[in-house]
Scaffold this active site. Structure first.
Site, PDB file in Angstrom:
ATOM      1  N   CYS A 178      -2.062  -3.201   7.457  1.00 30.29           N
ATOM      2  CA  CYS A 178      -1.351  -2.805   8.536  1.00 30.29           C
ATOM      3  C   CYS A 178      -1.792  -1.808   9.684  1.00 30.29           C
ATOM      4  CB  CYS A 178      -0.461  -3.348   8.625  1.00 30.29           C
ATOM      5  SG  CYS A 178       0.885  -2.276   8.055  1.00 30.29           S
ATOM      6  N   GLU A 205       0.563  -1.295  -0.308  1.00 28.45           N
ATOM      7  CA  GLU A 205      -0.237   0.320  -0.033  1.00 28.45           C
ATOM      8  C   GLU A 205       0.840   1.420   0.099  1.00 28.45           C
ATOM      9  OE1 GLU A 205      -0.134  -2.234   2.289  1.00 28.45           O
ATOM     10  OE2 GLU A 205      -1.726  -2.698   2.711  1.00 28.45           O
TER      11      GLU A 205
HETATM   12  N1  THU Z   1       1.750  -6.454   4.237  1.00 29.74           N
HETATM   13  C1  THU Z   1       1.949  -5.913   3.055  1.00 29.74           C
HETATM   14  O1  THU Z   1       2.450  -5.202   2.333  1.00 29.74           O
HETATM   15  N2  THU Z   1       0.786  -4.592   3.660  1.00 29.74           N
HETATM   16  C2  THU Z   1       0.038  -4.241   4.698  1.00 29.74           C
HETATM   17  O2  THU Z   1      -0.586  -3.457   4.583  1.00 29.74           O
HETATM   18  C3  THU Z   1       0.219  -5.864   5.472  1.00 29.74           C
HETATM   19  C4  THU Z   1       1.249  -6.682   5.284  1.00 29.74           C
HETATM   20  C5  THU Z   1       3.549  -7.350   3.725  1.00 29.74           C
HETATM   21  C6  THU Z   1       4.432  -6.528   5.203  1.00 29.74           C
HETATM   22  C7  THU Z   1       5.412  -8.227   4.514  1.00 29.74           C
HETATM   23  O3  THU Z   1       6.136  -8.270   3.446  1.00 29.74           O
HETATM   24  C8  THU Z   1       4.457  -9.248   4.689  1.00 29.74           C
HETATM   25  O4  THU Z   1       2.845  -8.303   3.716  1.00 29.74           O
HETATM   26  C9  THU Z   1       3.930 -10.646   5.786  1.00 29.74           C
HETATM   27  O5  THU Z   1       3.603  -9.282   6.502  1.00 29.74           O
END
Ligand code: THU
Length: 135
Positions: A85, A56
Site C-alpha cells: 500500500c 511491511e
Molecule cells: N495489508 C498489508 O499488510 N500490507 C499492505 O501493503 C496492504 C494491506 C494488510 C492490511 C489489512 O490487514 C489487510 O492487508 C487487508 O487490507
C-alpha cells in the site's frame, strides 16, 4: 549470505502469524537489513479498523528498533501477490538512501512473483529539508 529464496521462506512463515480476522487477508513480509539480518512481520488488525498495521511496517519497525536503519530487499507474501500500500511505500522510503537500489518482491501462494525497485513503486516521493539530521 541471505538469498531472495530465504526471504521468501521467511515472509511465508511470517504470513502464518498474520492476525487478520476482519479482512481474512494474511500478509507476511521479510526485510533484509543493511546489517545482514532478516526481519519479519505480519499484518495485525484491530476491531477499530484504522489501527491495523501492515506486515511491511511491522517488519521495518522491528528492523529500526533493533538498531538498523536501512534495507536492500523486502519480500511480501500474500495469497495473490498483492503489492504494498501507499503508506508502506512511503515508510520504506524513509529507510533507504537509494530507492533505485532497493528491491520489493511480491510473491503469491502459487509462486507467481513480481519485482520492483522502490523508485518504480514510489516515484517522486516526498522529501524535504526536514531530513537534516540522522539522530
Ligand atoms: N495489508 C498489508 O499488510 N500490507 C499492505 O501493503 C496492504 C494491506 C494488510 C492490511 C489489512 O490487514 C489487510 O492487508 C487487508 O487490507
Amino acid at each position: 549470505m541471505t538469498r531472495v529464496e530465504d526471504l521468501i521462506v521467511a515472509a511465508r512463515g511470517a504470513k502464518l502469524n498474520a492476525y487478520a480476522p476482519y479482512s481474512v487477508y494474511s500478509v507476511g513480509a521479510a526485510v533484509l537489513g543493511a546489517d545482514n539480518q532478516v526481519y519479519t512481520g505480519c499484518n495485525v488488525e484491530n476491531i477499530s479498523y484504522g489501527l491495523t498495521i501492515c506486515a511491511e511496517r511491522t517488519a521495518l519497525v522491528k528492523m529500526v528498533s533493533n538498531g538498523c536503519r536501512a534495507f536492500s530487499h523486502i519480500v511480501i507474501a500474500t495469497k495473490d501477490g498483492g503489492t504494498p500500500c501507499g503508506a508502506c511505500r512511503q515508510f520504506m522510503a524513509e529507510f533507504c538512501q537509494k530507492p533505485d537500489q532497493v528491491f520489493v518482491i511480491c510473491i503469491s501462494d502459487s509462486g507467481q512473483s513480481s519485482e520492483f525497485t522502490l523508485s518504480e513503486l514510489l516515484p517522486h516521493s516526498f522529501s524535504s529539508d526536514l531530513r537534516k539530521t540522522q539522530n
